[in-house]
Design a protein around this motif. Structure first.
Motif, PDB file in Angstrom:
ATOM      1  N   ILE A 168      39.813  48.326  37.282  1.00  0.00           N
ATOM      2  CA  ILE A 168      39.100  49.129  36.282  1.00  0.00           C
ATOM      3  C   ILE A 168      40.122  50.087  35.680  1.00  0.00           C
ATOM      4  N   TRP A 169      40.139  50.174  34.371  1.00  0.00           N
ATOM      5  CA  TRP A 169      41.215  50.896  33.681  1.00  0.00           C
ATOM      6  C   TRP A 169      40.644  51.751  32.568  1.00  0.00           C
ATOM      7  N   ASN A 170      41.104  53.006  32.497  1.00  0.00           N
ATOM      8  CA  ASN A 170      40.817  53.864  31.355  1.00  0.00           C
ATOM      9  C   ASN A 170      42.090  53.939  30.515  1.00  0.00           C
ATOM     10  N   PRO A 171      42.172  53.201  29.405  1.00  0.00           N
ATOM     11  CA  PRO A 171      43.400  53.199  28.609  1.00  0.00           C
ATOM     12  C   PRO A 171      43.693  54.530  27.939  1.00  0.00           C
ATOM     13  N   SER A 172      42.695  55.413  27.828  1.00  0.00           N
ATOM     14  CA  SER A 172      42.910  56.714  27.188  1.00  0.00           C
ATOM     15  C   SER A 172      43.618  57.689  28.124  1.00  0.00           C
ATOM     16  N   THR A 173      43.229  57.689  29.401  1.00  0.00           N
ATOM     17  CA  THR A 173      43.868  58.563  30.385  1.00  0.00           C
ATOM     18  C   THR A 173      44.961  57.840  31.163  1.00  0.00           C
ATOM     19  N   ARG A 174      45.018  56.513  31.007  1.00  0.00           N
ATOM     20  CA  ARG A 174      45.994  55.648  31.690  1.00  0.00           C
ATOM     21  C   ARG A 174      45.807  55.636  33.203  1.00  0.00           C
ATOM     22  N   LYS A 175      44.622  55.923  33.652  1.00  0.00           N
ATOM     23  CA  LYS A 175      44.320  55.825  35.073  1.00  0.00           C
ATOM     24  C   LYS A 175      43.635  54.496  35.354  1.00  0.00           C
ATOM     25  N   SER A 176      43.877  53.948  36.552  1.00  0.00           N
ATOM     26  CA  SER A 176      43.301  52.647  36.884  1.00  0.00           C
ATOM     27  C   SER A 176      42.932  52.605  38.361  1.00  0.00           C
ATOM     28  N   ASN A 177      42.131  51.616  38.711  1.00  0.00           N
ATOM     29  CA  ASN A 177      41.658  51.441  40.079  1.00  0.00           C
ATOM     30  C   ASN A 177      41.611  49.947  40.381  1.00  0.00           C
ATOM     31  N   ARG A 178      42.525  49.502  41.239  1.00  0.00           N
ATOM     32  CA  ARG A 178      42.552  48.083  41.603  1.00  0.00           C
ATOM     33  C   ARG A 178      41.467  47.786  42.632  1.00  0.00           C
ATOM     34  N   LEU A 179      40.667  46.760  42.361  1.00  0.00           N
ATOM     35  CA  LEU A 179      39.586  46.408  43.256  1.00  0.00           C
ATOM     36  C   LEU A 179      40.104  45.566  44.418  1.00  0.00           C
ATOM     37  N   PRO A 180      39.486  45.699  45.595  1.00  0.00           N
ATOM     38  CA  PRO A 180      39.878  44.834  46.715  1.00  0.00           C
ATOM     39  C   PRO A 180      39.531  43.381  46.421  1.00  0.00           C
ATOM     40  N   TYR A 181      40.186  42.490  47.101  1.00  0.00           N
ATOM     41  CA  TYR A 181      39.989  41.057  46.885  1.00  0.00           C
ATOM     42  C   TYR A 181      38.538  40.683  47.149  1.00  0.00           C
ATOM     43  N   GLY A 182      37.935  39.955  46.194  1.00  0.00           N
ATOM     44  CA  GLY A 182      36.522  39.600  46.304  1.00  0.00           C
ATOM     45  C   GLY A 182      36.247  38.285  46.987  1.00  0.00           C
ATOM     46  N   GLY A 183      37.289  37.549  47.359  1.00  0.00           N
ATOM     47  CA  GLY A 183      37.077  36.286  48.050  1.00  0.00           C
ATOM     48  C   GLY A 183      36.859  35.098  47.135  1.00  0.00           C
ATOM     49  N   PHE A 184      37.060  35.282  45.826  1.00  0.00           N
ATOM     50  CA  PHE A 184      36.891  34.176  44.885  1.00  0.00           C
ATOM     51  C   PHE A 184      38.201  33.398  44.770  1.00  0.00           C
ATOM     52  N   LYS A 185      38.160  32.140  45.140  1.00  0.00           N
ATOM     53  CA  LYS A 185      39.342  31.297  45.088  1.00  0.00           C
ATOM     54  C   LYS A 185      39.257  30.359  43.880  1.00  0.00           C
ATOM     55  N   VAL A 186      40.267  30.399  43.052  1.00  0.00           N
ATOM     56  CA  VAL A 186      40.316  29.534  41.880  1.00  0.00           C
ATOM     57  C   VAL A 186      41.085  28.272  42.242  1.00  0.00           C
ATOM     58  N   ARG A 187      40.413  27.140  42.210  1.00  0.00           N
ATOM     59  CA  ARG A 187      41.048  25.867  42.508  1.00  0.00           C
ATOM     60  C   ARG A 187      40.371  24.769  41.699  1.00  0.00           C
ATOM     61  N   SER A 188      40.814  23.559  41.880  1.00  0.00           N
ATOM     62  CA  SER A 188      40.303  22.437  41.098  1.00  0.00           C
ATOM     63  C   SER A 188      38.796  22.283  41.299  1.00  0.00           C
ATOM     64  N   GLY A 189      38.077  22.198  40.171  1.00  0.00           N
ATOM     65  CA  GLY A 189      36.621  22.060  40.232  1.00  0.00           C
ATOM     66  C   GLY A 189      35.873  23.370  40.320  1.00  0.00           C
ATOM     67  N   TRP A 190      36.605  24.494  40.439  1.00  0.00           N
ATOM     68  CA  TRP A 190      35.985  25.815  40.526  1.00  0.00           C
ATOM     69  C   TRP A 190      36.333  26.633  39.276  1.00  0.00           C
ATOM     70  N   TYR A 191      35.470  27.549  38.926  1.00  0.00           N
ATOM     71  CA  TYR A 191      35.830  28.582  37.960  1.00  0.00           C
ATOM     72  C   TYR A 191      35.038  29.848  38.287  1.00  0.00           C
ATOM     73  N   VAL A 192      35.569  30.985  37.873  1.00  0.00           N
ATOM     74  CA  VAL A 192      34.989  32.285  38.206  1.00  0.00           C
ATOM     75  C   VAL A 192      34.685  33.056  36.935  1.00  0.00           C
ATOM     76  N   LEU A 193      33.510  33.672  36.894  1.00  0.00           N
ATOM     77  CA  LEU A 193      33.094  34.537  35.777  1.00  0.00           C
ATOM     78  C   LEU A 193      32.804  35.928  36.311  1.00  0.00           C
ATOM     79  N   TYR A 194      33.008  36.927  35.459  1.00  0.00           N
ATOM     80  CA  TYR A 194      32.760  38.304  35.868  1.00  0.00           C
ATOM     81  C   TYR A 194      31.898  39.029  34.840  1.00  0.00           C
ATOM     82  N   GLY A 195      31.348  40.139  35.287  1.00  0.00           N
ATOM     83  CA  GLY A 195      30.621  41.042  34.397  1.00  0.00           C
ATOM     84  C   GLY A 195      30.837  42.472  34.853  1.00  0.00           C
ATOM     85  N   PHE A 196      30.749  43.420  33.932  1.00  0.00           N
ATOM     86  CA  PHE A 196      31.031  44.825  34.239  1.00  0.00           C
ATOM     87  C   PHE A 196      29.993  45.699  33.571  1.00  0.00           C
TER      88      PHE A 196
END
Length: 418
Positions: A168-196
Motif C-alpha cells: 500500500i503506497w501513498n505517492p504524495s507522502t512517499r510512505k508505503s507498507n509492504r503486505l505479508p505474503y498471502g499464500g497466492f502462488k502464480v503458476r501454470s493454469g492459475w491466475y490471481v486477482l486483487y481488490g482494494f
C-alpha cells in the motif's frame, strides 16, 4: 529655540528624532515639529506580532496541498501536531476530494511494458493542451518486474509486483507498507486477482485476493482471502460465488468491492455483478440496468462513489450507465453516449476514469487517453499518453499506509482467534 539643522539620532534613547522642514517662512515664525518613531532596528521592545487562533490556522492549512503541508510540519511542534492529527487528515481529505477544480487530484498510469508508473495533474489532463507525465519512483521498482495498479482509495494505492508482492503506497507522502505474503502462488493454469477498499465502520483498509485455477472439463476452483491493514493479517473467507471474476481488479464503491463474474467466458450476456461487503465480509449481487438492444460488450467500473457499467455497441457507440442509489436497480441511469467517430477496429473505449461537472469524459482507447466533451460532442487525444496500459485517478492526501500501533492485548486476541 530649535536649531535649523537635523538632529542626529540618539542611540541611547531608542527613538529616532527627525525634524520636518515646513518651509522658510514657518521656520522663522515657529519651532519645527518633531516626528517620533516608536520602533527601530535598535529597539529592545518591538511590537508583538499578531497571532492567529488555532482554529483559523487549521482552516488555512486544510486547504493546502500535501507537499506544502509536509513542509509546514517543520515550522513548530504545534503545527506538526495539528497536521498529524487524524481529524485534520480526514478534514483535509474531504476538502481535497470535493474540490471541483481537481486541484489536488492526479492521474496515474502504468506503461505498456508494465515496468513504469507515470503521473500528472488531473486538471492539466482535462483542460490543458500540454501535459507533462512524470515517471514515479515507486517502492520495490525493478527493471524486469511488472507493476500492476490494484486500486485507489483516499489517496492510497494498492500496487502488485509480479502478482505476488503487494504494498500500500501513498505517492504524495512517499510512505508505503509492504503486505505479508498471502499464500497466492502464480503458476501454470492459475491466475490471481486483487481488490482494494476501505471499511468505514472500523476505519480499516482491506485487500482481497482471489486465486483461480482451471481444471479439466471446464471446471474451476477459487480461493478468497482478505487482508486487514488494521490487524496486519490475511484470513480465508467464503468461496467466490457465481463463476469466477472476469475483471483484472475489483471496483470499490459504497463500502464494498465489486466484480463482473461469469460462468460463460465467451459472452458478457451471462455475467453478473458480484459484491463483497468489506465490513460484513459477505457476498451479494447488484442487479444490472435494462440495456438497449444490440450486440454489446459490458465492462464494470466506478465513478466516484457510484458503480457504473460501460456498454459498448461494437463500432457504433458506448453508453455509460451509473447507479445513482446503491443497490436500487431502478436508479440506474444512462449518463452519456459516446460515439465512435472512426472505425475502432478491434479496440473499444474503457470505463470512464472521470466525468467532470462540465461534461468532460476522460477515458482510455487502446493505449491512448481521450477526453470526450459531451456538451459540444467532440473528442481529443491527450499528447504524451500514447503508451498507457491502465490508468487510475487519485486525490493527494495525508492518509498513512502504515498499520496503526496496537496494544498487545488486541494482538493476542487476533492470534488466538485466527
Amino acid at each position: 529655540m530649535f536649531p535649523q539643522t537635523k538632529s542626529p539620532k540618539n542611540p541611547s534613547s531608542g527613538t529616532n528624532m527627525e525634524i520636518l522642514e515646513d518651509g522658510e517662512d514657518e521656520q522663522q515664525q515657529q519651532p519645527k515639529r518633531i516626528k517620533s518613531s516608536h520602533y527601530s532596528e535598535t529597539s529592545e521592545d518591538p511590537l508583538p506580532v499578531p497571532t492567529l487562533l488555532p482554529e483559523i490556522i487549521i482552516e488555512i492549512l486544510s486547504r493546502l496541498p500535501v507537499r506544502s503541508l509536509l513542509r509546514c510540519k517543520s515550522v513548530c511542534k504545534l503545527w506538526y501536531a495539528m497536521i498529524s492529527d487524524t481529524h485534520f487528515i480526514r478534514s483535509h481529505l474531504t476538502l481535497s476530494t470535493s474540490n471541483n477544480r481537481y486541484t489536488h487530484h492526479r492521474l496515474i498510469f502504468s506503461t505498456v511494458r508494465r515496468f513504469n508508473l507515470k503521473s500528472s495533474p488531473l486538471y492539466d489532463v482535462l483542460y490543458n493542451e500540454a501535459v507533462n507525465a512524470v515517471e514515479l519512483d515507486y517502492p520495490l521498482k525493478h527493471p524486469h518486474k511488472s507493476v500492476w495498479i490494484v486500486g485507489s482509495c483516499n489517496g492510497l494505492l494498492a500496487i502488485a509486483i509480479e502478482e505476488e508482492t503487494l504494498f500500500i503506497w501513498n505517492p504524495s507522502t512517499r510512505k508505503s507498507n509492504r503486505l505479508p505474503y498471502g499464500g497466492f502462488k502464480v503458476r501454470s493454469g492459475w491466475y490471481v486477482l486483487y481488490g482494494f477498499g476501505y471499511d468505514e465502520s472500523t476505519d480499516d483498509y482491506k485487500v482481497v485476493g482471489i486465486s483461480c485455477i482451471f481444471r479439466n472439463g471446464a471446471k474451476y476452483d477459487t480461493k478468497v482471502k482478505i487482508y486487514s491493514m488494521k490487524y496486519g493479517n490475511w484470513k480465508n473467507i467464503g468461496d467466490f460465488p457465481h463463476g469466477i471474476p472476469v475483471d483484472d481488479s475489483a471496483k470499490f464503491s459504497n463500502g464494498g468491492l465489486h466484480w463482473a463474474a461469469s460462468q460463460d467466458f465467451e459472452s458478457s450476456y451471462s455475467w453478473r455483478i458480484v459484491s463483497l461487503d468489506l465490513a460484513r465480509e459477505t457476498y451479494g449481487e447488484i442487479l444490472q440496468p435494462n440495456y438497449d438492444e444490440g450486440d454489446r460488450d459490458l465492462t464494470l467500473g466506478a465513478l466516484g462513489e457510484s458503480l457504473c457499467v460501460l456498454c459498448n455497441y461494437r463500432g457504433n457507440r458506448a453508453d455509460v450507465w451509473v447507479m445513482k442509489v446503491y443497490g436500487v436497480r431502478d436508479s440506474w441511469m444512462k449518463l452519456v453516449s459516446i460515439p465512435y467517430f472512426t472505425d475502432p477496429g478491434s479496440y473499444q473505449f474503457s470505463v470512464p476514469l472521470l466525468i467532470s461537472n462540465d461534461g468532460k469524459v476522460l477515458l482510455q482507447f487502446d493505449k491512448k487517453l481521450v477526453v470526450y466533451d459531451s456538451k459540444n460532442h467532440s473528442s481529443s487525444e491527450i499528447d504524451n499518453f500514447d503508451e498507457c496500459l491502465e490508468a487510475y485517478t487519485f486525490v493527494e492526501s495525508l492518509v498513512s499506509p502504515e498499520a496503526p500501533i496496537r496494544p498487545w492485548s488486541e494482538i493476542e486476541k487476533i492470534i488466538w482467534n485466527d
